[in-house]
Design a protein around this motif. Structure first.
Motif, PDB file in Angstrom:
ATOM      1  N   ARG A 204     -27.478  30.012  60.661  1.00 28.74           N
ATOM      2  CA  ARG A 204     -27.696  28.419  60.820  1.00 28.74           C
ATOM      3  C   ARG A 204     -26.466  27.913  60.541  1.00 28.74           C
ATOM      4  O   ARG A 204     -25.993  27.846  59.480  1.00 28.74           O
ATOM      5  N   MET A 205     -25.866  27.267  61.553  1.00 28.01           N
ATOM      6  CA  MET A 205     -24.800  26.442  61.366  1.00 28.01           C
ATOM      7  C   MET A 205     -24.750  24.826  61.599  1.00 28.01           C
ATOM      8  O   MET A 205     -25.517  24.468  62.654  1.00 28.01           O
TER       9      MET A 205
ATOM     10  N   ALA B  25     -25.658  20.512  64.944  1.00 31.02           N
ATOM     11  CA  ALA B  25     -26.001  22.023  64.679  1.00 31.02           C
ATOM     12  C   ALA B  25     -25.597  22.744  66.119  1.00 31.02           C
ATOM     13  O   ALA B  25     -25.419  22.318  67.200  1.00 31.02           O
ATOM     14  N   PHE B  26     -25.634  24.031  65.807  1.00 29.63           N
ATOM     15  CA  PHE B  26     -25.399  25.145  66.945  1.00 29.63           C
ATOM     16  C   PHE B  26     -26.668  25.514  67.291  1.00 29.63           C
ATOM     17  O   PHE B  26     -27.521  26.096  66.534  1.00 29.63           O
ATOM     18  N   ASP B  27     -27.050  25.387  68.649  1.00 28.98           N
ATOM     19  CA  ASP B  27     -28.503  25.814  69.205  1.00 28.98           C
ATOM     20  C   ASP B  27     -28.200  27.036  70.030  1.00 28.98           C
ATOM     21  O   ASP B  27     -27.066  26.979  70.852  1.00 28.98           O
ATOM     22  N   THR B  28     -28.708  28.215  69.971  1.00 29.36           N
ATOM     23  CA  THR B  28     -28.537  29.496  70.592  1.00 29.36           C
ATOM     24  C   THR B  28     -28.550  29.124  71.830  1.00 29.36           C
ATOM     25  O   THR B  28     -28.200  29.989  72.776  1.00 29.36           O
ATOM     26  N   ARG B  29     -29.454  28.143  72.467  1.00 31.02           N
ATOM     27  CA  ARG B  29     -29.585  27.906  73.814  1.00 31.02           C
ATOM     28  C   ARG B  29     -28.791  26.802  74.633  1.00 31.02           C
ATOM     29  O   ARG B  29     -28.322  27.052  75.526  1.00 31.02           O
TER      30      ARG B  29
ATOM     31  N   THR C 100     -34.974  35.539  64.213  1.00 32.64           N
ATOM     32  CA  THR C 100     -34.431  35.803  65.612  1.00 32.64           C
ATOM     33  C   THR C 100     -33.837  34.677  66.591  1.00 32.64           C
ATOM     34  O   THR C 100     -32.966  34.549  67.023  1.00 32.64           O
ATOM     35  N   ALA C 101     -34.589  33.518  66.351  1.00 28.67           N
ATOM     36  CA  ALA C 101     -34.533  32.146  66.972  1.00 28.67           C
ATOM     37  C   ALA C 101     -33.067  31.493  66.737  1.00 28.67           C
ATOM     38  O   ALA C 101     -32.245  31.112  67.699  1.00 28.67           O
TER      39      ALA C 101
END
Length: 381
Positions: free
Chosen positions: A108-109, A42-46, A102-103
């Motif tokens: 969602r990828m 998964a891609f995590d925004t952080r 916003t998270a």
């Protein structure tokens, strides 16, 4: 589609039929297709790309997050990636879903993938992995179906597969032929020389992965083998540096700047260049062969039978490769050198002599060519 040039006659109806129905198909490979691992990236925004989940938990997947979520994936809704992983191969299905939070910054990828010991066994998982990836973005945190798929598949019996079957299963051989034009023969020659070939791509990656498989198929014979790595990233720099031969594709543009460190041949669209950015010359022999194959392909494509077109293209290259190496092998065991008639018999031309000299020197064939005295040092390859 053909190139204007004085050339030999196009392939006859009988010759086209012989190529389509010829016994060129590589032997079926009875491999163990059992899955070694199944995972979610998964891609995590952080944190960026992360391995969200894997099964079995003990299986090491360090680095798979960059293979299964390629650079630029945020620009497409879905994709399929094939890649080498350690000594095995993986296939991952990617899905992006728009979300109102916003998270995750509105998107969602995720990719759901599997690892297997043989790349020829991977395509049978594609349809189910797409479904599981879709479910993963719809119901994050639910992994029961993935464990079930892993267990059920590994309880089933192995199915023999072949390189020819997998290369043609998506109908990409004709697409590759169209996209490369006459340069398809440059790539064929580079494959026989066991060069490191890197294809530039942007997501979706799936088409270029298919092209890698097709290139592996057109040089496949009892005399030659290829080394498809499929999708590679900047993290594979060390691997690419020590590999003596491979076929791969990448969306990481930085690899293009590395030149001789990582590749011998770089393909951007229909442009085929060496590690210094110089175009490979097209010979008259290339044009003659291209026109012959083009005429045959156009006639078969008019029948709207894509599978036969694919078989015709692969059959042409298979016969070309086999006849070339059979001739070199026979000449090595005899007392005479190669004569002009030998060239014509294997669909080569006087303009191919510099390349042919490079080939026999590179592969160690002790064959004397009838060529001009200076031919040995005239090849730019």
């Amino acid at each position: 589609m053909q190139i204007s040039d004085e050339s030999e006659p196009l392939l006859t109806l009988q010759e086209r039929s012989d190529l389509i129905n010829s016994e060129f198909t590589p032997p079926f490979i009875s491999c163990d297709p059992k899955l070694l691992s199944i995972f979610v990236v998964a891609f995590d925004t952080r944190a960026g790309n992360v391995v969200e989940w894997k099964y079995p938990e003990s299986y090491s997947l360090t680095g798979v997050e960059f293979k299964a979520l390629p650079s630029g994936a945020h620009n497409v809704q879905h994709d399929i990636m094939i890649f080498e992983f350690a000594t095995h191969y993986g296939l991952a299905a990617y899905i992006m879903k728009q979300v109102d939070n916003t998270a995750e910054r509105g998107a969602r990828m995720k990719s759901v993938g599997v690892i297997s010991s043989n790349y020829l066994a991977l395509s049978q998982h594609e349809e189910r992995l797409v479904e599981l990836a879709q479910d993963s973005v719809e119901r994050p945190g639910e992994y029961e179906q993935l464990i079930q798929y892993f267990a059920e598949f590994n309880q089933s019996s192995s199915v023999p597969v072949s390189l020819e079957m997998k290369a043609n299963s998506v109908g990409s051989m004709y697409d590759l032929f169209k996209s490369q034009g006459v340069q398809i023969f440059t790539l064929w020659k580079m494959l026989l020389l066991k060069k490191r070939i890197l294809l530039q791509c942007t997501p979706p990656i799936s088409r270029q992965c298919s092209y890698v498989l097709c290139l592996a198929a057109i040089c496949h014979s009892q005399f030659t083998q290829s080394y498809p790595l499929f999708y590679v990233t900047v993290n594979d720099m060390t691997t690419l540096n020590y590999k003596q031969s491979y076929i791969a594709c990448s969306a990481d543009m930085i690899l293009k700047t590395k030149g001789t460190q990582v590749y011998d041949v770089y393909v951007t669209g229909s442009a085929v260049v060496d590690a210094h950015g110089e175009m490979f010359p097209v010979t008259r022999g290339d044009i003659i062969r291209y026109n012959q194959l083009c005429g045959a392909v156009d006639k078969e494509y008019g029948k709207k039978n894509t599978s036969e077109v694919d078989r015709l293209i692969q059959g042409y290259f298979s016969v070309l490769t086999t006849d070339l190496f059979n001739t070199l092998t026979n000449l090595m065991s005899g007392s005479r050198g190669m004569q002009p008639a030998d060239l014509k018999d294997i669909r080569l031309h006087n303009s191919d002599l510099p390349y042919l000299q490079t080939l026999v020197d590179k592969l160690g064939y002790d064959v004397q060519l009838f060529s001009r005295v200076a031919v040995k040092n005239t090849s730019p390859l």
